[in-house]
Structure formats: C-alpha cells, structure tokens
Design an enzyme around this catalytic site. Structure first.
Site, PDB file in Angstrom:
ATOM      1  CG  ASP A  35      -0.230   0.262   2.513  1.00  8.33           C
ATOM      2  OD1 ASP A  35       0.652  -0.542   2.853  1.00  8.33           O
ATOM      3  OD2 ASP A  35      -0.547   1.253   3.188  1.00  8.33           O
ATOM      4  CG  ASP A  60       3.621  -0.675   5.090  1.00  9.49           C
ATOM      5  OD1 ASP A  60       3.149  -0.951   3.960  1.00  9.49           O
ATOM      6  OD2 ASP A  60       2.923  -0.215   6.004  1.00  9.49           O
ATOM      7  CE1 TYR A  67      -4.485   2.806   4.681  1.00 11.57           C
ATOM      8  CE2 TYR A  67      -3.126   0.941   5.335  1.00 11.57           C
ATOM      9  CZ  TYR A  67      -3.289   2.110   4.614  1.00 11.57           C
ATOM     10  OH  TYR A  67      -2.263   2.586   3.837  1.00 11.57           O
ATOM     11  CD  GLU A  89       4.326   5.271   4.702  1.00 14.65           C
ATOM     12  OE1 GLU A  89       4.378   4.023   4.602  1.00 14.65           O
ATOM     13  OE2 GLU A  89       3.944   5.855   5.725  1.00 14.65           O
TER      14      GLU A  89
END
Length: 626
Positions: A74, A77, A226, A471
C-alpha cells in the site's frame, strides 16, 4: 519610446514565470504508472519496467491453504492491506472510465489497464468463496519493527479474512465496488474477464449487505493502520452505485433510492473523500446517474444525493457554508499525515463533476451563488500544479518529476540498494542501522510516487523518518491519473453523460486468456422517419457476449437538416429491450434531454441504447421548427 521599452522589459521579466507555470501532465501521468509497478508484490512479469524491484511475497497465503501471491504494497511498508488496495483499484478504474480516451491519446491506456488488472487479479484470489474474503496479508506491527526490502522480508505473512462469523461490510463493499468498476474497464478489451469480475462483485455485495459489521472488528490487526472510522454504510452505497453502473440492474438503483436516508447517502454532507469515507464519491456518482436521466422513480431521492455532492464541491471551492482548509499556498489541507490523498481525491471529483455539469449544460449552485463548470476544473488544476511544483517551496511532490523533488522518502524498497545490485541479505534490524538513518538520496528512484506532502503552512522536510510527509501511497495516485489525463487532453468535446465505452488500448497488450472474438452482427437498416427536415441514422458501436447472449450498443444520431431551430421533438421508439441514454422520457415517447431545449439548424443529437436484438424502430412523431 522609453515607456515602450519599460513595458517591454516588464513583459520579458514576467515571461519566465508564465513558462514555468506550465506542466507536462502527460509526463506526470506516465510516471504515475511506473510507481504502481514499483509497488507490485509477487512474481514480476517480463514487461516489468521498474528493474530494481524483484519477486517478493511468494509464499503469501500458503499457510492458510490459499494463493495470495500478487497485489500491491500500500505504501512504504510490505503489508498488503485489502481496504486501501480495493479503493485504489476502484479509483484507477473510475479514472479510466471517465478519461480512458484521453489516456489512450497519451499512449498510457494499456499501462493503466495493466495497473488495474494487477490489483483485480489479486482481489479475485482473495475471494475464494462467495462469503470469504481475505483482507490483509502481513502484520503492521511486526512489519514496522523491521526495515527490509520486500525481496528479503522475514516478517509475519499471516493472512486475515472475513466471513459470515467475522463480517466486514466495508471491506467487502469496497472490494465489490472495485470489481464492478474494473468490469466496466475490461468490458471491451477482455469480456470474459469483465464477466468474472462482475460475478465476484455481485457475490461480495450480497455478502457485505447480508452479514453486516466493520471489518476492523474482525481483522483487528488493521485497526492501528486502516481503521474504518466511517463504518460500512458508505461502502454499501458505494458498491451499489458501481454495480448499477456496471450492470444496469434496477435492483441496485432501487437500493440507492430506498436506502439513501438510512445509510447516510442523502444525509451526510462531507468535506473529504478517501479510502475510509466514501460518501462524497457516492454522491458524485449518483449525481451522474441522475443527470444522465436514469433516476426513474427515485429522482427525488437522487436529487438529495446530488445536493450533498454539490455541498462537497462548493466547500472545496471556498464557496460553501463550511469550507475546507487551505494552506497559504492554496493546497487543500485535511490532516498532517499523508494529506495528499485528500487533495488528489477531491481534485478528481471536482474534475469529473465539472464535466458532468458541462455535459448537462448546468452550473454548480453554491450558497454564494452559481459557479460555472470551468471553475471546478480550474481549481482542480491549481491543486495539480501545486503538487507538481507551483508552490511556495517550488517543490514537486511527485518523485522524479521536475528538478526539485523528495529524495529521502519513507519507503523500504527505494531506500535500500536493489537486490539486483547487491544481493546481500538485509536483516530486520540491520536495515534500520544501515539504510533507514542514512542521510543521502535513495539508491532507487521511486518514480511517480506522490508523497504525503507539506503541512498546513506549506512546510516540508525531506527526511526518511518524516513518514507523515515523505511516505507515498497507492491511493494518492489512483484519482490523480484521471485528472492528469483530463488536463493533458484539454477540451476534447465529449459528452461525459453518455455511456461511452472505454477505448481499446493502443498498442494492445496480449491478454493471458484471449476470448473468442465476437463476429460483427449483420444489421439491417432500422426503420426510421427521415425527411427533408430531420434525419435519424443508427449504427452498432460495440458488441459483447454475456451469459451466452450477444449484446449490442447502438448509437442513434438525430440531425436537424432544416434552416430553423428544432423544438418540441418527440420520438417514437419501439422494439427497445434495454436501457437508453441521452433522451428524456415523455409519456410513451422520448423528447430532447431536459437540459436541451432545442436543436439548432444543422446540429445533431446522439442517444444510445443497449439490447440483445436488432436495432429498435425509431420514428419522429412530432416537432416544431421556429
């Protein structure tokens, strides 16, 4: 003379600013798809262009007896989170549905469809049974303890699922939306694959609706990363809207009409849209259904959806009763952590809604007054330009675009030397010691990645440990590709409310399983009423097979051949066995669309319909020339 020289010098001083203000949207679009290739998990194909990546996650799902190889990481990571991955696929598909023609003109449509298919291939694997869906592979806690490239990871690859005893309506609903939207993308290119996706979408929606519950109550390891704060009601409506778009099945339109109030679609007025909160997306898509003339008996309810969609648009433009926050440099600002996701998602909705309004000949109604459709597109463009470098820091927040962009991003794979350059194993904690704290540019350039972006005051620190700002994430780029395609194409003169098929990609990539070609139907001219004043011509523009039956998409062109304006046109259409777009129902006849009062001399109007039969019989029953 001196005054002329002074003015000329002033113009020349301003000229560089004008030139710098322009951006290469086509280049940014192309780079976005490279980012998706860098995020791939599983066995990489021979067409892989991002060569510094290697195969990874090759045992995913094995311990659970299921093949979960593939899909996308995603962000920075190595976990595969199902909810943001499905949202990414939905938004990539929506971008193609609206702007596939423009992507085709840029030569990027095949890459766009490849990006969608990499996601849907995995989602199909993750849905091995009608009421079972795997929603995560890996564990965020153990994954974040390590800093390893995907090719080396030693972290847990446990697979987590939802089922009737452990429901997740938000996860199942979003995955149903992704499958349904993608089925539209592949309808022309790969009909058998499109049908397979739609079958999964049907099952997932039924699963989501029947066994209701939040997915992070079942997959608790997702809560820290999430969490579904908005619950699942928005995803149920989101899935229903996409299933209606994909199937034209009245069941899903009725679901939207009958559950709009209970599930919040007509009640929630939002100022954000993203992987968690879908209401603004639902309301925008439903507004499209309404403006296309498909609301039927639910028109009054769908108008309430549209009112909330316009609340969102007005709030973004700063013309509503509650407006979104902006940075001093003009960027939409929602939160410190990866604010960019809200910027790109809002920009897409504004762009699409601008085109819906233009197609319908309408304006946006805000509390401060009426706003032309062009204003929505202009504001969306201002957000894109800010991202690409028109901001107080003169920084591009897309990696690899422009001369000044983030070079120490929070991303494991890009921050560690490629396994193809140095195959030495990178240990879990060794990655932190050697690579994470390294004050130098990433050894691998993550081209096309949109990072989290600046803070509320336009400040940004290019540091690897500044994960809130550096990120990237797949769902940042997914809506962005649609806006980039639209801006690059400019004004292309298409009707966004017609059910236009996604154009065939050129060049066409060879599909894994090529469906049997459909022979063009033998069509005899349909009976029409053509005269010296009005002409009607029909043709087949598309054919496909579904459940053994061949369907045809017909385009009918009505032309005013007179020297006067055509008003009060009434068409009689018989032997019509499917949905029709582009006309308004008028008793037993059809009339000009509500937004079009007349047809000027020499002008034409197109309407389309779909059914599994020969052309319908179209005749002109009444009209006036004024």
């Amino acid at each position: 003379m001196e005054r002329i020289v002074f003015l000329l010098l002033g113009f020349l001083l301003l000229l560089p600013c004008v030139v710098m203000g322009g951006h290469d949207y086509a280049q940014a679009l192309s780079k976005s798809f490279l980012f998706y290739e860098a995020q791939r998990s599983g066995y990489l194909p021979h067409t892989q262009r991002v060569q510094w990546r290697g195969n990874s996650g090759l045992l995913d799902g094995k311990a659970s007896g299921v093949d979960l190889i593939g899909g996308y990481y995603d962000a920075g990571d190595n976990v595969k989170f199902g909810l943001p991955m499905a949202f990414t696929v939905t938004m990539m598909s929506w971008s193609i549905i609206e702007y596939g023609r423009q992507m085709g003109a840029s030569g990027e449509l095949s890459h766009a469809m490849d990006a969608v298919k990499w996601g849907t291939d995995y989602l199909i694997k993750a849905h091995p049974q009608p009421d079972v869906l795997y929603g995560e592979v890996g564990d965020g806690n153990t994954d974040h303890y390590c800093w390893q490239r995907p090719e080396d990871m030693t972290t847990s690859r446990t697979a987590y699922k939802i089922d009737p005893s452990h429901p997740g309506s938000d996860l199942a609903g979003e995955t149903a939306a992704a499958m349904a939207a993608a089925s539209i993308v592949f309808r022309r290119y790969n009909p058998s694959y499109s049908n397979e996706l739609l079958k999964h979408a049907y099952q997932l929606f039924e699963f989501a609706d029947k066994y209701r519950g939040k997915y992070d109550s079942s997959i608790t390891v997702a809560q820290k990363y999430y969490r579904s704060v908005s619950g699942y009601m928005d995803e149920l409506l989101w899935a229903a809207a996409w299933l209606y778009e994909a199937s034209n099945n009245e069941y899903y339109l009725n679901y939207l009409g009958e559950n709009g109030a209970a599930l919040g679609g007509t009640g929630w007025a939002m100022t954000e849209f993203g992987w968690d909160v879908k209401y603004a997306g639902v309301q925008t898509l439903v507004a499209k259904i309404l403006m296309r003339g498909n609301a039927g008996r639910h028109a009054a309810v769908l108008e309430k959806y549209q009112q909330k969609a316009e609340y969102f648009m007005c709030s973004c433009l700063g013309k509503g009763s509650r407006n979104v926050q902006r940075t001093p440099g003009g960027l939409i600002f929602r939160q410190r952590w990866n604010n960019m996701q809200f910027v790109t998602s809002a920009s897409f909705l504004l762009t699409a809604y601008s085109d819906y309004l233009s197609s319908a000949g309408k304006s946006l109604k805000c509390s401060s007054g009426y706003v032309p459709p062009s204003a929505l597109l202009s504001f969306a463009q201002s957000q894109v330009d800010y991202i690409l470098g028109d901001n107080p820091r003169a920084t591009s927040y897309m990696v690899g675009y422009g001369n000044n962009y983030p070079k120490q991003i929070h991303h494991r794979a890009s921050s560690i030397v490629s396994i193809k350059v140095d195959p030495t194993f990178v240990t879990c904690r060794g990655g932190y010691a050697t690579w994470y704290g390294r004050k130098a540019s990433d050894p691998n350039l993550l081209v096309g990645a949109l990072v989290g972006g600046p803070d509320a005051y336009d400040n940004f620190a290019d540091q690897r440990d500044n994960y809130e700002q550096t990120e990237p994430a797949t769902y940042n780029n997914a809506p962005f590709i649609g806006v980039l395609a639209r801006l690059h194409a400019g004004h292309s003169g298409y009707n966004q409310l017609l059910a236009a098929p996604v154009p065939h990609p050129q060049p066409k990539p060879a599909p894994e399983a090529k469906p049997s070609p459909i022979s063009p139907p033998i069509v005899t001219p349909a009976p029409v009423s053509s005269s010296a004043e009005i002409g009607v011509a029909q043709r087949v523009t598309k054919s496909w097979v579904s459940k053994g039956k061949t369907y045809h998409r017909y385009s009918a062109i009505v032309t005013n051949k007179s020297a006067k304006s055509l008003k009060d046109l009434k068409l009689s259409i018989s032997k019509l066995y499917g949905p029709l777009w582009g006309l308004s129902k008028y008793g037993n006849s059809y009339a000009l669309p509500k937004w079009q009062k007349s047809l000027a001399a020499g002008k034409s109007l197109e309407f389309v319909y779909i059914h599994a039969a020969s052309p319908a019989q179209v005749s002109v029953s009444a009209y006036n020339l004024v």
